[in-house]
Design a protein around this motif. Structure first.
Motif, PDB file in Angstrom:
ATOM      1  N   SER A   1      10.693   7.386   9.269  1.00 22.33           N
ATOM      2  CA  SER A   1      10.435   6.359  10.287  1.00 22.33           C
ATOM      3  C   SER A   1      11.583   5.370  10.383  1.00 22.33           C
ATOM      4  CB  SER A   1       9.140   5.612   9.962  1.00 22.33           C
ATOM      5  OG  SER A   1       9.245   4.969   8.698  1.00 22.33           O
ATOM      6  N   HIS A   2      12.330   5.202   9.283  1.00 22.62           N
ATOM      7  CA  HIS A   2      13.440   4.252   9.236  1.00 22.62           C
ATOM      8  C   HIS A   2      14.638   4.932   8.577  1.00 22.62           C
ATOM      9  CE1 HIS A   2       9.869   1.732   9.683  1.00 22.62           C
ATOM     10  NE2 HIS A   2      10.649   0.750  10.092  1.00 22.62           N
TER      11      HIS A   2
ATOM     12  N   ILE B   1       4.676  10.757   2.865  1.00 17.85           N
ATOM     13  CA  ILE B   1       4.858   9.585   2.020  1.00 17.85           C
ATOM     14  C   ILE B   1       4.757   8.338   2.890  1.00 17.85           C
ATOM     15  CG2 ILE B   1       6.468   8.383   0.482  1.00 17.85           C
ATOM     16  CD1 ILE B   1       7.772  11.182   0.011  1.00 17.85           C
ATOM     17  N   SER B   2       4.002   7.352   2.429  1.00 17.75           N
ATOM     18  CA  SER B   2       3.841   6.113   3.190  1.00 17.75           C
ATOM     19  C   SER B   2       3.911   4.915   2.249  1.00 17.75           C
ATOM     20  CB  SER B   2       2.506   6.111   3.933  1.00 17.75           C
ATOM     21  OG  SER B   2       2.307   4.879   4.606  1.00 17.75           O
ATOM     22  N   HIS B   3       4.629   3.880   2.683  1.00 16.26           N
ATOM     23  CA  HIS B   3       4.724   2.648   1.899  1.00 16.26           C
ATOM     24  C   HIS B   3       4.689   1.463   2.863  1.00 16.26           C
ATOM     25  CE1 HIS B   3       7.304  -0.137  -0.894  1.00 16.26           C
ATOM     26  NE2 HIS B   3       6.061  -0.589  -0.695  1.00 16.26           N
TER      27      HIS B   3
ATOM     28  N   ASN C   1       5.773  -6.732   6.320  1.00 13.89           N
ATOM     29  CA  ASN C   1       4.786  -6.256   7.299  1.00 13.89           C
ATOM     30  C   ASN C   1       5.339  -5.035   8.055  1.00 13.89           C
ATOM     31  OD1 ASN C   1       2.309  -6.212   8.637  1.00 13.89           O
ATOM     32  ND2 ASN C   1       3.069  -7.517  10.301  1.00 13.89           N
ATOM     33  N   VAL C   2       5.914  -4.114   7.277  1.00 10.97           N
ATOM     34  CA  VAL C   2       6.492  -2.892   7.825  1.00 10.97           C
ATOM     35  C   VAL C   2       5.971  -1.707   7.018  1.00 10.97           C
ATOM     36  CG1 VAL C   2       8.612  -1.571   8.204  1.00 10.97           C
ATOM     37  CG2 VAL C   2       8.594  -4.040   8.609  1.00 10.97           C
TER      38      VAL C   2
ATOM     39  N   VAL D   1       0.869  -1.181   0.000  1.00 10.69           N
ATOM     40  CA  VAL D   1       0.000   0.000   0.000  1.00 10.69           C
ATOM     41  C   VAL D   1       0.908   1.234   0.000  1.00 10.69           C
ATOM     42  CG1 VAL D   1      -1.806   1.289   1.176  1.00 10.69           C
ATOM     43  CG2 VAL D   1      -1.795  -1.224   1.267  1.00 10.69           C
ATOM     44  N   ARG D   2       0.807   2.005  -1.067  1.00 11.89           N
ATOM     45  CA  ARG D   2       1.623   3.210  -1.222  1.00 11.89           C
ATOM     46  C   ARG D   2       0.706   4.426  -1.259  1.00 11.89           C
ATOM     47  NH1 ARG D   2       3.244  -0.927  -4.507  1.00 11.89           N
ATOM     48  NH2 ARG D   2       5.454  -1.536  -4.424  1.00 11.89           N
ATOM     49  N   SER D   3       1.100   5.491  -0.575  1.00 15.60           N
ATOM     50  CA  SER D   3       0.232   6.670  -0.556  1.00 15.60           C
ATOM     51  C   SER D   3       1.047   7.945  -0.397  1.00 15.60           C
ATOM     52  CB  SER D   3      -0.806   6.586   0.565  1.00 15.60           C
ATOM     53  OG  SER D   3      -0.184   6.602   1.830  1.00 15.60           O
TER      54      SER D   3
END
Length: 209
Positions: free
Chosen positions: A134-135, A97-99, A105-106, A64-66
């Protein structure tokens, strides 16, 4: 030439003065109306807002990318070396940005400060400097990223996005190239959930010296 008597000359002078006054008043009214129309039609600032999930057309997976945008033009607001006035494409706001990787499962997230925005009808190109991640192992902190959006209309079903990583901004040796201000590829990835609203405005004129 026929000469006018004193009373006649006074009457003629008064008539001319009245005509001049009326013409001046009429001209002022027209100018005022024109200014009002100009102000009324003056476009607002360029802007892009919204959030959406998208898929990569060349890859089938369960990730899921957003992207989320809240960006607005702020012309000539960011002084730069040799450009103290800033640029007409200066902007402010936030990109998120989110992936979510289904295999790992991260969920990887990052946030960027918008610095540049250019729009056309239904389209926008944005660059932002990544300020939060976040990372840290992703290596994106402090980098400039470019994103593009196509606003396909109400409902977001025809919206699309593009972005400057994942193989679209490579040097001949296959290393990632540096991204310049407002640089991003065409919006090639279809949005499948959510959507965006692009408000187009022409670039602001140069500031007066």
């Amino acid at each position: 030439m026929t000469s006018l008597s004193l009373p006649a000359r006074r009457t003629a002078t008064a008539t001319i003065a009245a005509l001049v006054a009326g013409f001046t008043l009429c001209t002022s009214s027209i100018a005022s109306s024109a200014e009002q129309r100009t102000d009324h039609r003056r476009p607002g600032a360029a802007r892009i807002v919204g959030s959406g999930d998208f898929v990569l057309p060349y890859l089938s997976d369960n990730d899921v990318r957003s992207f989320s945008f809240d960006a607005v033009a702020a012309p000539y607001s960011i002084p730069r070396p040799k450009i103290p006035t800033g640029l007409p494409v200066d902007a402010r706001g936030t990109v998120r940005i989110s992936h979510h990787s289904a295999d790992q499962n991260v969920t990887y997230t990052s946030e960027g400060q918008v610095e540049c925005l250019v729009t056309g009808p239904n389209m926008a190109t944005v660059t932002a400097l990544i300020t939060k991640v976040s990372h840290e192992e992703t290596g994106s902190l402090g980098k400039r990223v470019g994103l593009s959006v196509y606003d396909g209309g109400k409902g977001g079903k025809a919206d699309r996005v593009g972005f400057s990583w994942n193989g679209v901004n490579l040097l001949p040796n296959s290393e990632d190239a540096e991204v310049g201000t407002c640089m991003a590829p065409a919006p090639y990835a279809p949005v499948v959930k959510g959507g965006y609203t692009v408000t187009h405005a022409e670039l602001a004129p140069l500031p007066r010296p």
